[in-house]
Enzyme design. Sequence first.
Site, PDB file in Angstrom:
ATOM      1  CG  ASP A  32     -13.032  35.480  55.253  1.00 37.50           C
ATOM      2  OD1 ASP A  32     -11.962  35.350  54.628  1.00 37.50           O
ATOM      3  OD2 ASP A  32     -13.552  36.588  55.470  1.00 37.50           O
TER       4      ASP A  32
ATOM      5  CG  ASP B 223     -10.303  39.838  50.112  1.00 38.42           C
ATOM      6  OD1 ASP B 223     -11.257  40.199  49.402  1.00 38.42           O
ATOM      7  OD2 ASP B 223     -10.457  39.397  51.264  1.00 38.42           O
TER       8      ASP B 223
ATOM      9  CD  GLU C  50      -8.440  34.974  56.158  1.00 38.69           C
ATOM     10  OE1 GLU C  50      -7.285  35.384  56.450  1.00 38.69           O
ATOM     11  OE2 GLU C  50      -9.474  35.563  56.465  1.00 38.69           O
TER      12      GLU C  50
END
Length: 505
Positions: free
Chosen positions: A292, A395, A339
Site C-alpha cells: 500500500d 477504499d 499500489e
Amino acid sequence: MNRAAGILLPITSLPSKYGIGCFSKSAYDFADWLKKAGQTYWQILPLGPTSYGDSPYQSFSTFAGNPYFISLEALMEEGVLTTEECDEADFGKRLNDINYEKMYHSRYPLLHKAYERSNISENPDYQKFLSENNWWLSDYALFMALKDRFEGVPWNEWPEDIRLRYGYSMDYYRKELYFEIEFQQYMQFKFFEQWNALKAYVNEAGIRIIGDIPIYVAMDSADAWAHPELFQLDEHNVPYAVAGCPPDGFSADGQLWGNPLYRWDYHRSTDYAWWMSRLYFCFQMYDVLRIDHFRGFDEYYSIPFGDKSAINGHWEKGPGIELFHCMERHLGKHDVIAEDLGYVTDSVRQLVRDSGFPGMKVLEFAFDSRDSGSANDYLPHNYMENCVAYTGTHDNETITGWFTSIKKEERQLARDYLCDQHTPQKLLYRSFISLVMRSSAKTCIIPMQDYMGLDNDCRTNKPSTVGINWRWRMTEDDLSDELLEEILAVTKRYGRMNWANNEDS
C-alpha cells in the site's frame, strides 16, 4: 501472456455464524467457489490485529494476526469450547454486518476459555512456534498484555519505566503478566496454525492469495514501542513528524494519518534488516504481496507532530529502488503489486518501472470530468499489460454506488465510452466489469460487492471516517450458483479462465 482474474474479498467479509468472517468452513467453501468460478486470485486485506477504528491498516503489530479470525468451530472440534458457549454469545443480529463492539466483548472471553482448557504449554507444536517466532512474538505478547493492564491507553502514555523499556521494568512485567502473555501467544499460535491450513487448501485448489501490507506501522503498535530506533522519534519516543498526504481536490486539509515515519538513514545503515524481516514474513504468508502507498518509497509526506491537519507538511525523499534491490539480493524475486494510486509524479512512475512490479489501474478514476481526455491513464484502452486492473478498491465506492454519485456529465462520459445509452442503470455494473476484464491488463481483480451489483451501503471503507467501515460481510445465500455462473462466463469470455482448475469446462 497468461491473462488471469480474481476477486477482492476480505476475510472479515466471509459468511459466518459468529459475527465476523474467519478461518472457518466458510473460508474453505469460498476457495471451492472461486475454483468453480475459474478464478486465479483471492485478494484479501491486511490480517493484523486492529485497534481503534477497526482498520486493518492501523494494526497493533505488522507481524501478528488478528485473533478475530480464529475459527470458533475449530476450537469446538478440539474440545476447548462448546457449541452452547458460542451460540449463547452476542455477536450482533445482522448477518451482513460486523458489530466490532460486540465482537470485542464476546470473542475474547471465548478465546480465553479455550486457552485455559488447552494445556497449551505442553503442546510441542506450540513450543516450536514460540521458538521460531520469538524475535517478534515476545515483544508483541508483552505489549498486548500491557495494553490490557493499562486499560487500552496508547503505549506512549504508559509510565516512563515501561514506556522506555527499562530492563528492571521489562523483567517485572514479564513475571507479573505471565499468564496474560501466554494467552496472547496462544492466540497467535492458533491464528497461524489455522491460517497456514487454510492457505494450503486454497493453494491446493489452484488459487493464489494476494496479501496486503501498509507501508507504515501504527504509532500505537508493538513495532514502534519495541523498536523506536526505526522511526523518527526523539529520546522520549515522541514523534518529530507523522505520515499523511497533502491537500488536493478531494480534501482541502489533506489527510493526517498519524503513523510514525521511518528513519530511512538508519534502515540504510542496517541494509534494511527490519524491512527484509517484514517482507520475508509476508512472502511466507502470501503468494503475491500488494504494498500500500508505494509512492512513499519514492517520496513521503512529512507533517509536523501535533498539527491538526496536513496543510503544513512537506515531501521528503524515501529509499527509492535501493530497498527493492536489497529485497531481491536477500530474498530473491517475488510477486509484488505496487499500489501507485493517488498523486503520482514522474519519479514515482519511474520507481514502479524500475521495480518491474505491476501498478494498479482503477476504472472509477477514468471518468473524472476534470481529466476526461483520451490520455487518462485509467481509461481501459490505455492499460498496459503489466498492471492489475480493478473496477474499484476497498477504499472506493462500489461500482454501482459510484455511478450513482458522479456528476451527470461524468455518467454521460462513461456511457459514451461504453457505447451504451440503453442498459438500465441498475445493471451497468456488468458492463463496467466487462470493460475492465477485456482490457490488456494481465490481471483483473473485481471486488465481490461489484460482482453482486451492491450500492454504497455495502462499501468496505470510506477514508477519513470512523465507525462505519470494514463492516460489510456476505451471507451464505449470496454465494449462489447464479452468481458463480455469471462470474465464470465473464472470466471465460475475456480469456482469463484458470484452466488448470477447470479441465472439464
